[in-house]
Design a protein around this motif. Structure first.
Motif, PDB file in Angstrom:
ATOM      1  N   VAL A  96    -124.159 -35.142 -25.975  1.00 13.06           N
ATOM      2  CA  VAL A  96    -123.106 -36.421 -26.128  1.00 13.06           C
ATOM      3  C   VAL A  96    -123.250 -37.295 -26.292  1.00 13.06           C
ATOM      4  CG1 VAL A  96    -122.038 -38.488 -24.361  1.00 13.06           C
ATOM      5  CG2 VAL A  96    -122.531 -35.909 -23.558  1.00 13.06           C
ATOM      6  N   SER A  97    -124.382 -37.495 -27.261  1.00  9.22           N
ATOM      7  CA  SER A  97    -124.860 -38.285 -28.255  1.00  9.22           C
ATOM      8  C   SER A  97    -124.667 -37.842 -29.427  1.00  9.22           C
ATOM      9  CB  SER A  97    -125.906 -38.531 -28.183  1.00  9.22           C
ATOM     10  OG  SER A  97    -127.585 -37.766 -27.892  1.00  9.22           O
ATOM     11  N   ALA A  98    -125.113 -36.127 -29.539  1.00  9.95           N
ATOM     12  CA  ALA A  98    -124.880 -35.943 -31.197  1.00  9.95           C
ATOM     13  C   ALA A  98    -123.005 -36.294 -31.184  1.00  9.95           C
ATOM     14  CB  ALA A  98    -124.952 -33.937 -30.679  1.00  9.95           C
ATOM     15  N   GLN A  99    -122.575 -35.800 -29.872  1.00  9.00           N
ATOM     16  CA  GLN A  99    -120.535 -36.039 -30.441  1.00  9.00           C
ATOM     17  C   GLN A  99    -120.603 -37.649 -30.634  1.00  9.00           C
ATOM     18  OE1 GLN A  99    -119.054 -33.722 -26.799  1.00  9.00           O
ATOM     19  NE2 GLN A  99    -117.497 -32.891 -28.857  1.00  9.00           N
ATOM     20  N   TYR A 100    -121.337 -38.352 -30.130  1.00  9.53           N
ATOM     21  CA  TYR A 100    -121.028 -40.242 -30.819  1.00  9.53           C
ATOM     22  C   TYR A 100    -121.303 -40.002 -32.224  1.00  9.53           C
ATOM     23  CZ  TYR A 100    -121.669 -44.775 -31.136  1.00  9.53           C
ATOM     24  OH  TYR A 100    -121.370 -45.738 -31.755  1.00  9.53           O
ATOM     25  N   GLN A 101    -122.484 -39.296 -32.283  1.00 12.04           N
ATOM     26  CA  GLN A 101    -122.901 -39.687 -33.444  1.00 12.04           C
ATOM     27  C   GLN A 101    -121.672 -38.820 -34.668  1.00 12.04           C
ATOM     28  OE1 GLN A 101    -126.513 -36.989 -35.255  1.00 12.04           O
ATOM     29  NE2 GLN A 101    -127.139 -38.501 -36.568  1.00 12.04           N
ATOM     30  N   LEU A 102    -121.141 -37.773 -34.740  1.00 12.23           N
ATOM     31  CA  LEU A 102    -119.697 -37.009 -34.937  1.00 12.23           C
ATOM     32  C   LEU A 102    -118.963 -38.293 -35.392  1.00 12.23           C
ATOM     33  CD1 LEU A 102    -118.736 -34.877 -36.875  1.00 12.23           C
ATOM     34  CD2 LEU A 102    -118.123 -34.147 -35.161  1.00 12.23           C
ATOM     35  N   ILE A 103    -118.781 -39.252 -34.349  1.00 20.52           N
ATOM     36  CA  ILE A 103    -117.812 -40.674 -33.915  1.00 20.52           C
ATOM     37  C   ILE A 103    -117.993 -41.004 -34.711  1.00 20.52           C
ATOM     38  CG2 ILE A 103    -116.161 -41.205 -33.377  1.00 20.52           C
ATOM     39  CD1 ILE A 103    -116.265 -39.442 -30.313  1.00 20.52           C
ATOM     40  N   ALA A 163    -129.043 -41.292 -33.060  1.00 20.13           N
ATOM     41  CA  ALA A 163    -127.520 -41.118 -33.278  1.00 20.13           C
ATOM     42  C   ALA A 163    -126.407 -42.216 -33.191  1.00 20.13           C
ATOM     43  CB  ALA A 163    -127.177 -40.001 -31.827  1.00 20.13           C
ATOM     44  N   ALA A 164    -126.728 -43.048 -32.794  1.00 19.56           N
ATOM     45  CA  ALA A 164    -126.017 -44.303 -33.101  1.00 19.56           C
ATOM     46  C   ALA A 164    -126.310 -45.318 -34.096  1.00 19.56           C
ATOM     47  CB  ALA A 164    -126.422 -45.400 -31.914  1.00 19.56           C
ATOM     48  N   LEU A 165    -127.288 -45.030 -34.804  1.00 15.28           N
ATOM     49  CA  LEU A 165    -127.654 -45.923 -36.510  1.00 15.28           C
ATOM     50  C   LEU A 165    -127.723 -44.955 -37.759  1.00 15.28           C
ATOM     51  CD1 LEU A 165    -131.275 -47.660 -34.350  1.00 15.28           C
ATOM     52  CD2 LEU A 165    -128.058 -48.137 -34.872  1.00 15.28           C
TER      53      LEU A 165
END
Length: 276
Positions: A149-156, A106-108
């Motif tokens: 939550v990590s999926a929403q971070y990925q969208l951000i 999700a962060a990469l």
């Protein structure tokens, strides 16, 4: 008298009363396991294995021995060569790698991505969702929230590739909060690898936001991981870095840093540094 009693005992437990019977049985077992008709173990080889200098079997033979006897050669008093790694350890490494990919994915996200309009109203949307995640964390286990939550971070993160101006700065701030929550969820789940990775993501995005409060908060997050790892000196270093700019920080971040500093001091016994 046989010197490799461990192998001899394993042979007898299988009902192979002679080395000839063992050689025949292990050959048949290996041919079936490996689907290789040319696989053979002679009685002479087995007799050497049970002798004073058993040596070390080829890797395929080691796999056959393990499958037939339920033990690896090093557990049967064979002479382990330098650099030998059990095949099952290779499999464990692959499993760990597969487990690591979802933690980091999700962060990469690879870029660049197609440009898009980013409405400032999305900042409020993500903030409201974040408050809901905080509430849900009190009722659900971390495993139930990590994916969401990590999926929403990925969208951000995706939106940040297009956002500009105040909208970009607002998304950076809310993105840091999301990354911090993902890090906490991994830490709460006992996954310190995942926690450390996401605490690093939090720090990166906090620095990109240029918000001193978020940068301080991200360092406190790092200190929390170090506290759980029992690394008191690192905890003190991180908290002192935060408190060097204490006058610029909101009280909440300053208090969190002082709390973690106390934890670090208790781990090291350095009361003088805590007082400083």
């Amino acid at each position: 008298m046989s010197r490799n009693d461990a192998l001899r005992a394993a042979r007898l437990c299988k009902g192979w009363r002679t080395v000839e019977a063992a050689a025949t049985a292990i050959t048949e077992h290996g041919q079936q396991l490996l689907d290789e008709r040319q696989f053979t173990v002679s009685a002479r080889t087995w007799r050497r294995w049970e002798g004073e200098r058993p040596g070390w079997p080829a890797e395929k033979t080691a796999i056959v021995i393990h499958d037939a006897l339920g033990r690896w050669p090093e557990d049967l008093d064979f002479t382990t060569p330098p650099g030998w790694i059990r095949p099952e350890h290779h499999e464990e490494d692959q499993v760990r790698h597969k487990a690591f990919v979802p933690v980091t994915a999700a962060a990469l996200m690879a870029g660049p991505v197609a440009p898009q309009h980013v409405d400032p109203v999305l900042i409020d949307y993500f903030q409201q969702q974040l408050e809901g995640h905080y509430r849900a964390d009190m009722f659900l286990g971390p495993h139930d929230l990590i994916g969401t939550v990590s999926a929403q971070y990925q969208l951000i993160d995706k939106l940040l590739r297009s956002a500009k101006g105040e909208t970009r700065r607002g998304l950076l701030r809310v993105g840091a909060a999301y990354a911090a929550l993902v890090g906490w969820l991994y830490q709460d789940a006992g996954d310190m690898d995942g926690a450390a990775f996401w605490r690093g993501v939090t720090q990166e995005i906090a620095v990109r936001s240029r918000d001193p409060h978020l940068i301080g908060y991200s360092l406190v997050n790092q200190a929390q991981v170090r506290t759980d790892l029992g690394d008191g000196h690192a905890v003190l270093d991180l908290c002192e870095a935060v408190l060097d700019d204490a006058d610029r920080l909101v009280p909440k971040v300053r208090i969190l840093a002082m709390q973690q500093q106390a934890h670090g001091a208790s781990l090291t016994g350095e009361r003088g540094r805590e007082a400083h």
